[in-house]
Design a protein around this motif. Structure first.
Motif, PDB file in Angstrom:
ATOM      1  N   ASN A 143      25.082  69.441  -9.683  1.00 46.16           N
ATOM      2  CA  ASN A 143      25.644  69.057 -10.984  1.00 46.16           C
ATOM      3  C   ASN A 143      25.524  67.551 -11.169  1.00 46.16           C
ATOM      4  OD1 ASN A 143      28.247  67.632 -10.210  1.00 46.16           O
ATOM      5  ND2 ASN A 143      28.622  69.612  -9.240  1.00 46.16           N
ATOM      6  N   LEU A 144      25.874  67.070 -12.348  1.00 45.61           N
ATOM      7  CA  LEU A 144      25.690  65.648 -12.659  1.00 45.61           C
ATOM      8  C   LEU A 144      26.438  64.732 -11.702  1.00 45.61           C
ATOM      9  CD1 LEU A 144      25.844  65.406 -16.572  1.00 45.61           C
ATOM     10  CD2 LEU A 144      23.915  64.841 -15.096  1.00 45.61           C
ATOM     11  N   ASP A 145      27.622  65.132 -11.262  1.00 44.01           N
ATOM     12  CA  ASP A 145      28.407  64.283 -10.369  1.00 44.01           C
ATOM     13  C   ASP A 145      27.732  64.106  -9.017  1.00 44.01           C
ATOM     14  OD1 ASP A 145      30.368  63.938 -12.291  1.00 44.01           O
ATOM     15  OD2 ASP A 145      31.543  65.658 -11.608  1.00 44.01           O
ATOM     16  N   ASP A 146      26.913  65.068  -8.631  1.00 49.11           N
ATOM     17  CA  ASP A 146      26.239  64.985  -7.332  1.00 49.11           C
ATOM     18  C   ASP A 146      25.201  63.868  -7.291  1.00 49.11           C
ATOM     19  OD1 ASP A 146      27.653  67.185  -6.348  1.00 49.11           O
ATOM     20  OD2 ASP A 146      26.153  68.598  -7.080  1.00 49.11           O
ATOM     21  N   LEU A 147      24.723  63.454  -8.440  1.00 51.90           N
ATOM     22  CA  LEU A 147      23.601  62.512  -8.474  1.00 51.90           C
ATOM     23  C   LEU A 147      23.990  61.125  -7.983  1.00 51.90           C
ATOM     24  CD1 LEU A 147      21.910  63.476 -11.856  1.00 51.90           C
ATOM     25  CD2 LEU A 147      21.473  64.374  -9.559  1.00 51.90           C
ATOM     26  N   GLY A 148      25.280  60.802  -8.020  1.00 50.27           N
ATOM     27  CA  GLY A 148      25.699  59.480  -7.593  1.00 50.27           C
ATOM     28  C   GLY A 148      26.101  59.400  -6.141  1.00 50.27           C
ATOM     29  N   ASP A 149      26.025  60.499  -5.407  1.00 46.87           N
ATOM     30  CA  ASP A 149      26.451  60.532  -4.011  1.00 46.87           C
ATOM     31  C   ASP A 149      25.238  60.370  -3.103  1.00 46.87           C
ATOM     32  OD1 ASP A 149      28.103  60.761  -1.866  1.00 46.87           O
ATOM     33  OD2 ASP A 149      28.647  62.862  -2.169  1.00 46.87           O
ATOM     34  N   HIS A 150      25.527  60.159  -1.799  1.00 45.55           N
ATOM     35  CA  HIS A 150      24.449  60.083  -0.802  1.00 45.55           C
ATOM     36  C   HIS A 150      24.007  61.496  -0.472  1.00 45.55           C
ATOM     37  CE1 HIS A 150      22.110  58.847   2.680  1.00 45.55           C
ATOM     38  NE2 HIS A 150      22.767  59.733   3.401  1.00 45.55           N
ATOM     39  N   ARG A 151      22.900  61.917  -1.051  1.00 48.04           N
ATOM     40  CA  ARG A 151      22.413  63.283  -0.873  1.00 48.04           C
ATOM     41  C   ARG A 151      20.899  63.264  -0.654  1.00 48.04           C
ATOM     42  NH1 ARG A 151      26.159  67.375  -2.536  1.00 48.04           N
ATOM     43  NH2 ARG A 151      28.065  66.439  -3.346  1.00 48.04           N
ATOM     44  N   GLU A 168      20.330  69.582 -15.877  1.00 48.79           N
ATOM     45  CA  GLU A 168      19.557  69.550 -17.117  1.00 48.79           C
ATOM     46  C   GLU A 168      20.379  70.011 -18.312  1.00 48.79           C
ATOM     47  OE1 GLU A 168      15.501  71.009 -16.879  1.00 48.79           O
ATOM     48  OE2 GLU A 168      15.654  70.997 -14.696  1.00 48.79           O
ATOM     49  N   ALA A 169      21.391  70.840 -18.053  1.00 47.37           N
ATOM     50  CA  ALA A 169      22.288  71.271 -19.125  1.00 47.37           C
ATOM     51  C   ALA A 169      23.438  70.294 -19.333  1.00 47.37           C
ATOM     52  CB  ALA A 169      22.848  72.665 -18.804  1.00 47.37           C
ATOM     53  N   GLY A 170      23.492  69.230 -18.516  1.00 45.92           N
ATOM     54  CA  GLY A 170      24.496  68.195 -18.685  1.00 45.92           C
ATOM     55  C   GLY A 170      25.873  68.553 -18.181  1.00 45.92           C
ATOM     56  N   LEU A 171      25.959  69.387 -17.137  1.00 47.58           N
ATOM     57  CA  LEU A 171      27.248  69.842 -16.630  1.00 47.58           C
ATOM     58  C   LEU A 171      27.731  68.987 -15.459  1.00 47.58           C
ATOM     59  CD1 LEU A 171      26.442  72.295 -18.363  1.00 47.58           C
ATOM     60  CD2 LEU A 171      27.509  73.760 -16.624  1.00 47.58           C
ATOM     61  N   THR A 172      28.954  68.474 -15.589  1.00 52.76           N
ATOM     62  CA  THR A 172      29.639  67.817 -14.486  1.00 52.76           C
ATOM     63  C   THR A 172      30.380  68.872 -13.672  1.00 52.76           C
ATOM     64  OG1 THR A 172      31.675  67.503 -15.740  1.00 52.76           O
ATOM     65  CG2 THR A 172      30.000  65.767 -15.913  1.00 52.76           C
ATOM     66  N   LYS A 173      31.020  68.441 -12.578  1.00 53.71           N
ATOM     67  CA  LYS A 173      31.804  69.391 -11.792  1.00 53.71           C
ATOM     68  C   LYS A 173      32.936  69.980 -12.624  1.00 53.71           C
ATOM     69  CE  LYS A 173      32.646  71.378  -7.780  1.00 53.71           C
ATOM     70  NZ  LYS A 173      31.635  72.083  -6.997  1.00 53.71           N
ATOM     71  N   ALA A 174      33.590  69.128 -13.431  1.00 50.28           N
ATOM     72  CA  ALA A 174      34.660  69.633 -14.289  1.00 50.28           C
ATOM     73  C   ALA A 174      34.125  70.659 -15.284  1.00 50.28           C
ATOM     74  CB  ALA A 174      35.327  68.471 -15.027  1.00 50.28           C
TER      75      ALA A 174
END
Length: 292
Positions: A143-151, A168-174
């Motif tokens: 999800n979008l929030d994952d993109l800012g973590d060390h992965r 791609e659908a613009g979904l965050t974890k929330a």
């Protein structure tokens, strides 16, 4: 300033609820629309909130052209494997389990900063033949929030051409949780449960024995009433650092003898309680200390 009449406050509240409901419906529509662009997908399905939503939505859109695949290895807790299987069965998902060999790869076992890259590479090695047979692409529950973590696993995904429909659908974890709730999925409020290897301190070897200790200790803590917890393994798997939400720290202290017995009973020599409380990705604080 005088308070607004109750009727106005109720109208404002109703408008807020309608706006929130509309946003969730829009998120559902965006996800379904994205999946309709695929001929077929193989979903890397762990049973967590993200991959469960993706597998469910893919099955709704693509039917049997969507296959959910769970990677089975020592880093997958038995409870998580059972949960994934039960969810798939409950919703009639086409579901397979495949064994992955990351534990046999020296680069993974060494547990450097790029461990996740080697784990995901093993996953893709297992999923690629299935995807090729189906004429499908591999889809991840990022999800979008994952993109800012060390992965580092995202690099492996990019190399293999995997897609991330939630991103791609613009979904965050929330958003994932809100959409899952709207669709009636039991995973909507499921706590995050990353792989057991993510609990091993960087630089310490990842071994089946250490992973077993972590799994057993976390299971014992859940039985003590700590549904959200982490057991981080340090010092070669001899020291366990227990994380629970900061609001639960006083109770953990009250139960310290039982917590200590549960953790040491799992095979750890020492047990400590982290007074900062639970936070995802805490071991990433060690990354700057690793050899470059």
């Amino acid at each position: 300033m005088a308070d607004r009449p109750a009727s106005e406050r109720e109208k404002t509240a109703d408008a807020g609820r309608e706006s929130a409901a509309g946003a969730v419906s829009d998120a559902v529509d965006r996800l379904m629309a994205r999946l309709r662009r695929e001929d077929a997908v193989v979903v890397a399905y762990s049973g967590g909130a993200d991959s469960a939503l993706l597998a469910f939505a893919a099955a709704r859109v693509l039917g049997r052209r969507a296959l959910a695949v769970t990677a089975v290895s020592p880093s997958l807790a038995a409870s998580e494997r059972a949960t994934a299987r039960d969810f798939a069965r409950a919703h009639g998902l086409a579901h397979l389990e495949v064994c992955t060999d990351e534990a046999d790869r020296p680069e993974y076992a060494a547990n450097g900063a790029d461990r996740c890259y080697h784990c995901k590479s093993a996953l893709f090695d297992a999923l690629t033949p299935l995807a090729a047979a189906m004429g499908a692409r591999i889809a991840l529950g990022t999800n979008l929030d994952d993109l800012g973590d060390h992965r580092p696993g995202q690099r492996a995904a990019a190399e293999r051409g995997a897609i991330a429909p939630l991103v791609e659908a613009g979904l965050t974890k929330a958003d994932v949780r809100a959409v899952s709730r709207k669709l009636g999925l039991v995973t909507a409020d499921k706590p995050a449960a990353p792989c057991l290897a993510s609990r091993v301190s960087y630089g310490d070897p990842v071994t089946p024995e250490v992973l077993r200790r972590i799994e057993t200790a976390e299971g014992a803590l859940r039985e003590l009433g700590f549904p959200v917890c982490r057991v981080r393994a340090h010092a070669g798997g001899t020291l366990a650092r227990v994380e629970v939400p900061h609001t639960e720290i006083p109770r953990a202290c009250e139960l310290r003898e039982r917590v200590d017995a549960a953790v040491r009973g799992a095979g750890f020599t020492f047990c400590s309680l982290d007074l900062s409380g639970f936070a995802s990705g805490r071991l990433n604080a060690l990354l700057p200390l690793l050899p470059s």
